[in-house]
Write an enzyme that holds these catalytic residues in place. Structure first.
Site, PDB file in Angstrom:
ATOM      1  N   LYS A 163     -21.094   8.387   3.068  1.00 35.23           N
ATOM      2  CA  LYS A 163     -22.450   7.997   4.081  1.00 35.23           C
ATOM      3  C   LYS A 163     -22.280   8.759   5.196  1.00 35.23           C
ATOM      4  CE  LYS A 163     -22.695   5.569   0.560  1.00 35.23           C
ATOM      5  NZ  LYS A 163     -21.866   6.317  -0.167  1.00 35.23           N
ATOM      6  N   ALA A 212     -24.240   7.464  -9.571  1.00 33.07           N
ATOM      7  CA  ALA A 212     -24.084   7.474  -8.006  1.00 33.07           C
ATOM      8  C   ALA A 212     -23.465   8.188  -7.365  1.00 33.07           C
ATOM      9  CB  ALA A 212     -23.643   5.897  -7.679  1.00 33.07           C
ATOM     10  N   HIS A 253      -2.966   4.705   2.109  1.00 33.08           N
ATOM     11  CA  HIS A 253      -3.755   4.473   3.262  1.00 33.08           C
ATOM     12  C   HIS A 253      -4.580   3.268   3.100  1.00 33.08           C
ATOM     13  CE1 HIS A 253      -5.695   7.716   0.858  1.00 33.08           C
ATOM     14  NE2 HIS A 253      -6.089   6.610   0.076  1.00 33.08           N
ATOM     15  N   GLY A 303     -22.442  15.032 -13.909  1.00 31.71           N
ATOM     16  CA  GLY A 303     -22.529  13.615 -14.186  1.00 31.71           C
ATOM     17  C   GLY A 303     -23.820  13.155 -13.242  1.00 31.71           C
ATOM     18  N   HIS A 309     -44.562  -7.996   9.750  1.00 38.48           N
ATOM     19  CA  HIS A 309     -45.418  -6.749   9.900  1.00 38.48           C
ATOM     20  C   HIS A 309     -45.217  -5.900  11.212  1.00 38.48           C
ATOM     21  CE1 HIS A 309     -48.744  -4.261   8.984  1.00 38.48           C
ATOM     22  NE2 HIS A 309     -49.293  -4.498  10.304  1.00 38.48           N
ATOM     23  N   GLU A 361       0.775  -1.081   0.045  1.00 36.61           N
ATOM     24  CA  GLU A 361       0.266   0.024  -0.109  1.00 36.61           C
ATOM     25  C   GLU A 361       0.842   1.193   0.055  1.00 36.61           C
ATOM     26  OE1 GLU A 361      -2.498   2.697  -0.562  1.00 36.61           O
ATOM     27  OE2 GLU A 361      -3.262   0.815  -0.135  1.00 36.61           O
ATOM     28  N   ALA A 381     -17.535  -1.603  -4.359  1.00 36.29           N
ATOM     29  CA  ALA A 381     -16.406  -2.165  -3.380  1.00 36.29           C
ATOM     30  C   ALA A 381     -16.893  -3.752  -2.951  1.00 36.29           C
ATOM     31  CB  ALA A 381     -16.655  -1.392  -2.064  1.00 36.29           C
TER      32      ALA A 381
END
Length: 481
Positions: free
Chosen positions: A51, A198, A37, A195, A460, A34, A334
């Site tokens: 999120k 998402a 990060h 754009g 329910h 890596e 992901a």
């Protein structure tokens, strides 16, 4: 002397670190390389921090509409931008540290630096040339640095980065990618989003809720272009009610930087140009794989349109070299990367019964307000494939839990093969549908028919009852509408 491993994985995003964990579980000596990060873009600059931002926007929305729930909230509701961003970054840092813990727990070596394949079976790691975009937590004791490392199997999981259009290059100040859009120093009063996929719609939703004037420019005839046409049409109406403006079948042909922001020259399909001024422009026109400077071309690894060409098990055309996740092509999600990585490493390890990935069963989720989630074929694609279909729909407005939540706008749509009862696709828009879609994903993986879904007892009162009612509607048997 080069240290030897069974598997070296380049990249520690969701695909990379999950693959490393599974490799260790299978008894393979594993290392992961890596350069920036742990956790990759998803944990640090994508899925998770967005999120967290959207959660802050959601709470603000409910506070501003407390009267709808019989509540009185005195005073003006305002957003502390620094605090909102700080919360988002702390969420990322917590998960970033969690990946380090997983590496230590599973005895996976972390090699810190930039990797290059010098030849099959060998990786040369150099010091990172790009400074990490956020401070690193304490690294596991099993962290190594620059050097030469060998492995029989090398898996490329280097992810993707924002796609840049010529002439509209991000500058970090007035033209943003999702990196800058996640850490605003001040809240812009106006912005153009280029754009409506998402990424674009999540930021449009966030900034509009935070009070900005938002205009979305989309090249295609509908927003959220990969979604079912009914869902996209409904979403557009809901966003317009919130005050978001749309320019469809249009493109940003040119961006002028001004003293106060930018002026976007928006060209429509008939050649007309409209100038839209705003403080910021967010470029959300997709992503491209990180395939450069890895040594792939010199080794003869095939690539196509910025991605590594692989088979259903992540194998490239060069023995011992594999690719998974965004760098291996769409869908660039992901959860696709994680599953793809597990399939790849289990195939390498000789685990019996490993099934190739069926990309048609990968769900897609957009965390705007309202949420959007889907899996399988849209109605149009099912018809294009020559399938004789049944279509069921059920509205949030007829669901008791949705009404009680004050979230009665949305619907669930299901598409079945008329002859066999096979569930071909499911499409949802409304509150918490990103949490509901997995029910249909499981059903499709188990090759469940409409009859089995009809005989399933849903609790329910829940939003999930709409899933069953949509199935019943496809067969003219809906009970609560």
């Amino acid at each position: 002397m080069a240290e030897n491993y069974d598997v070296i994985i380049i990249g520690s995003g969701p695909g990379g670190y999950v693959t490393a964990v599974r490799a260790a579980q299978l008894g393979l000596k594993t290392a992961i390389v890596e350069r920036e990060h742990l956790g990759g873009i998803c944990l640090n600059w994508g899925c998770i921090p967005t999120k967290a931002l959207l959660r802050s926007a959601e709470i603000k929305h409910y506070a501003e509409n407390g009267k709808d729930y019989g509540l009185t909230i005195d005073g003006k509701i305002s957003a502390d931008v620094d605090a909102v961003v700080d919360r988002s970054r702390k969420v990322s840092q917590r998960l970033n540290g969690g990946v380090g813990f997983l590496m230590k727990k599973n005895k996976i070596d972390v090699i810190w630096g930039e990797a290059k394949l010098s030849k099959p079976g060998e990786v040369v790691v150099s010091e990172p040339s790009k400074k990490a975009m956020q401070p690193q937590p304490p690294m596991p004791k099993n962290t190594k640095g620059a050097g030469t490392y060998k492995a029989k199997h090398i898996i490329v999981a280097t992810g993707a980065r924002p796609r840049v259009l010529p002439g509209i290059e991000p500058d970090g100040e007035k033209i943003w990618t999702y990196f800058e859009a996640m850490v605003p120093k001040t809240m812009p009063k106006s912005l153009v989003v280029m754009g409506s996929g998402a990424i674009g719609m999540e930021f449009a939703s966030f900034y509009r809720t935070m009070g900005a004037d938002v205009t979305v420019v989309e090249l295609m005839p509908q927003i959220l272009p990969v979604e079912d046409a009914e869902v996209s049409k409904f979403a557009k109406r809901q966003f317009e009610k919130q005050g978001i403006q749309f320019k469809l079948e249009a493109k940003v042909a040119k961006v002028e930087k001004t003293k106060d922001g930018i002026t976007a020259h928006v060209e429509t399909k008939d050649g007309k140009v409209e100038k839209i001024s705003a403080e910021k422009l967010i470029s959300a026109v997709g992503v491209q794989g990180n395939i450069e400077n890895l040594g792939l071309e010199s080794l003869g690894v095939k690539t196509d349109r910025g991605c590594v060409v692989v088979d259903s098990y992540g194998r490239t055309n060069v023995e011992g070299i594999y690719a998974i996740g965004d760098v291996a092509g769409p869908p660039m999600l992901a959860h696709k990367a994680e599953h793809e990585g597990v399939i790849c490493i289990e195939k390498i390890a000789g685990v019996p019964g490993v099934h190739a990935l069926d990309t048609g069963l990968i769900p897609g989720c957009t965390y705007c307000h309202p949420q959007v989630a889907s899996v399988g074929l849209t109605e149009a694609k099912a018809k294009d494939a020559g399938r004789d279909i049944r279509v069921g729909r059920y509205q949030f407005a007829a669901n008791g839990k949705a009404i009680a939540l004050g979230e009665d706008q949305g619907f669930v749509k299901t598409i079945f093969d008329k002859k066999t009862g096979e569930l071909l696709g499911a499409h949802m828009i409304g509150a918490e549908v990103t949490e509901l879609i997995q029910g249909f994903v499981v059903a499709m993986n188990l090759e469940t028919t409409e009859e089995e879904l009809m005989h399933t007892v849903f609790p329910h009162p829940t939003l999930s009852e709409m899933m069953k009612e949509s199935v019943l509607d496809a067969y003219g048997r809906t009970l609560n509408a």
